[in-house]
Design a protein around this motif. Structure first.
Motif, PDB file in Angstrom:
ATOM      1  N   ALA A 170      -2.817  90.360  40.306  1.00  0.00           N
ATOM      2  CA  ALA A 170      -2.741  90.588  41.748  1.00  0.00           C
ATOM      3  C   ALA A 170      -1.676  91.634  42.058  1.00  0.00           C
ATOM      4  O   ALA A 170      -0.604  91.634  41.467  1.00  0.00           O
TER       5      ALA A 170
ATOM      6  N   PRO B 295       1.659  89.674  54.953  1.00  0.00           N
ATOM      7  CA  PRO B 295       1.597  89.719  53.486  1.00  0.00           C
ATOM      8  C   PRO B 295       0.290  90.362  53.019  1.00  0.00           C
ATOM      9  O   PRO B 295      -0.785  90.045  53.512  1.00  0.00           O
ATOM     10  N   GLY B 296       0.406  91.271  52.083  1.00  0.00           N
ATOM     11  CA  GLY B 296      -0.763  91.943  51.546  1.00  0.00           C
ATOM     12  C   GLY B 296      -1.289  93.079  52.393  1.00  0.00           C
ATOM     13  O   GLY B 296      -2.278  93.714  52.033  1.00  0.00           O
ATOM     14  N   SER B 297      -0.654  93.352  53.535  1.00  0.00           N
ATOM     15  CA  SER B 297      -1.105  94.428  54.416  1.00  0.00           C
ATOM     16  C   SER B 297      -0.115  95.581  54.384  1.00  0.00           C
ATOM     17  O   SER B 297       1.096  95.386  54.226  1.00  0.00           O
TER      18      SER B 297
ATOM     19  N   ASN C 243       8.669  94.821  51.866  1.00  0.00           N
ATOM     20  CA  ASN C 243       8.134  94.250  53.094  1.00  0.00           C
ATOM     21  C   ASN C 243       9.080  94.621  54.223  1.00  0.00           C
ATOM     22  O   ASN C 243      10.286  94.384  54.149  1.00  0.00           O
TER      23      ASN C 243
ATOM     24  N   VAL D 173       1.088  93.060  44.289  1.00  0.00           N
ATOM     25  CA  VAL D 173       2.029  92.585  45.292  1.00  0.00           C
ATOM     26  C   VAL D 173       2.885  93.748  45.760  1.00  0.00           C
ATOM     27  O   VAL D 173       3.425  94.493  44.942  1.00  0.00           O
TER      28      VAL D 173
END
Length: 219
Positions: A34, A75-77, A40, A36
């Motif tokens: 995945a 998260p993830g964007s 952020n 990551v």
């Protein structure tokens, strides 16, 4: 001798059977790891900024002040949204002179301070954030008219309101610190100034700014 031949045949059969079992085993490809995001941008931040400004028609000067804001990044964007408030003391001046009724009349205009409340929308590429912003803007402006030959001087100040729009690039150079460069266009509505006993309309005040800044992000 027969025993040796039988043993050899048995070993060959066992080896072939083992090879067949190995070939029959299904092959499965490992799932990709995945991805990551390394950074952020979510959270509160405060900062300092400064730069230069110039009027659409003429006039220029410097400014310096502070910024406070908040970012949201799911998260993830890679999309980042936020709100930002800034204010600065300024020295953006404009001056012109003309002859009226045979006398030289000089008018000076100076933006003493300005600020904004804006929304931000950006696209994060790990440590870099490319963004656009826009919203409400204000500025305090002082106008002065003087007629030296008659010894007359008159001044008045007003706060103008309007909008601002622009964008910039911000870069996270340390876990809690970022630096930015930003361009903004600001347009403010007209106000009436009491100068030499007359109510004179200023007309719209439009100016551009280029600013650089440093922000501290609370984690």
């Amino acid at each position: 001798m027969k025993r040796l031949l039988l043993a050899g045949v048995a070993l060959s059969v066992a080896t072939a059977a083992s090879a067949a079992d190995m070939q029959a085993r299904p092959y499965s490809k490992a799932s990709p790891a995945a991805v990551v995001a390394a950074y952020n941008w979510s959270g509160f931040y405060i900062g300092a900024m400064g730069g230069g400004g110039w009027g659409t028609d003429s006039g220029s000067g410097g400014f310096g002040g502070g910024t406070v804001g908040y970012n949201w990044q799911l998260p993830g964007s890679q999309f980042v949204f936020g709100v930002e408030v800034d204010a600065a003391g300024a020295n953006i001046k404009d001056s012109f002179s003309e002859v009226q009724d045979g006398f030289l009349v000089t008018q000076n205009s100076k933006i003493n301070s300005f600020g904004s409340v804006t929304g931000r929308a950006g696209f994060a590429m790990d440590a870099a954030l490319l963004y656009a912003k826009g919203g409400y803007a204000w500025a305090n402006n002082k106008s002065t008219i003087s007629v030296p030959e008659l010894g007359l001087t008159s001044s008045d100040s007003h706060t103008h309101s309007g909008y601002t729009i622009g964008g910039g690039l911000e870069y996270m150079f340390a876990p809690n610190w970022s630096a930015k460069g930003e361009y903004m266009f600001t347009s403010l509505g007209s106000e009436n100034y009491n100068l030499l006993g007359d109510q004179l309309a200023s007309g719209n005040i439009d100016f551009h700014t280029i600013k650089v800044g440093v922000n501290y992000h609370f984690r």
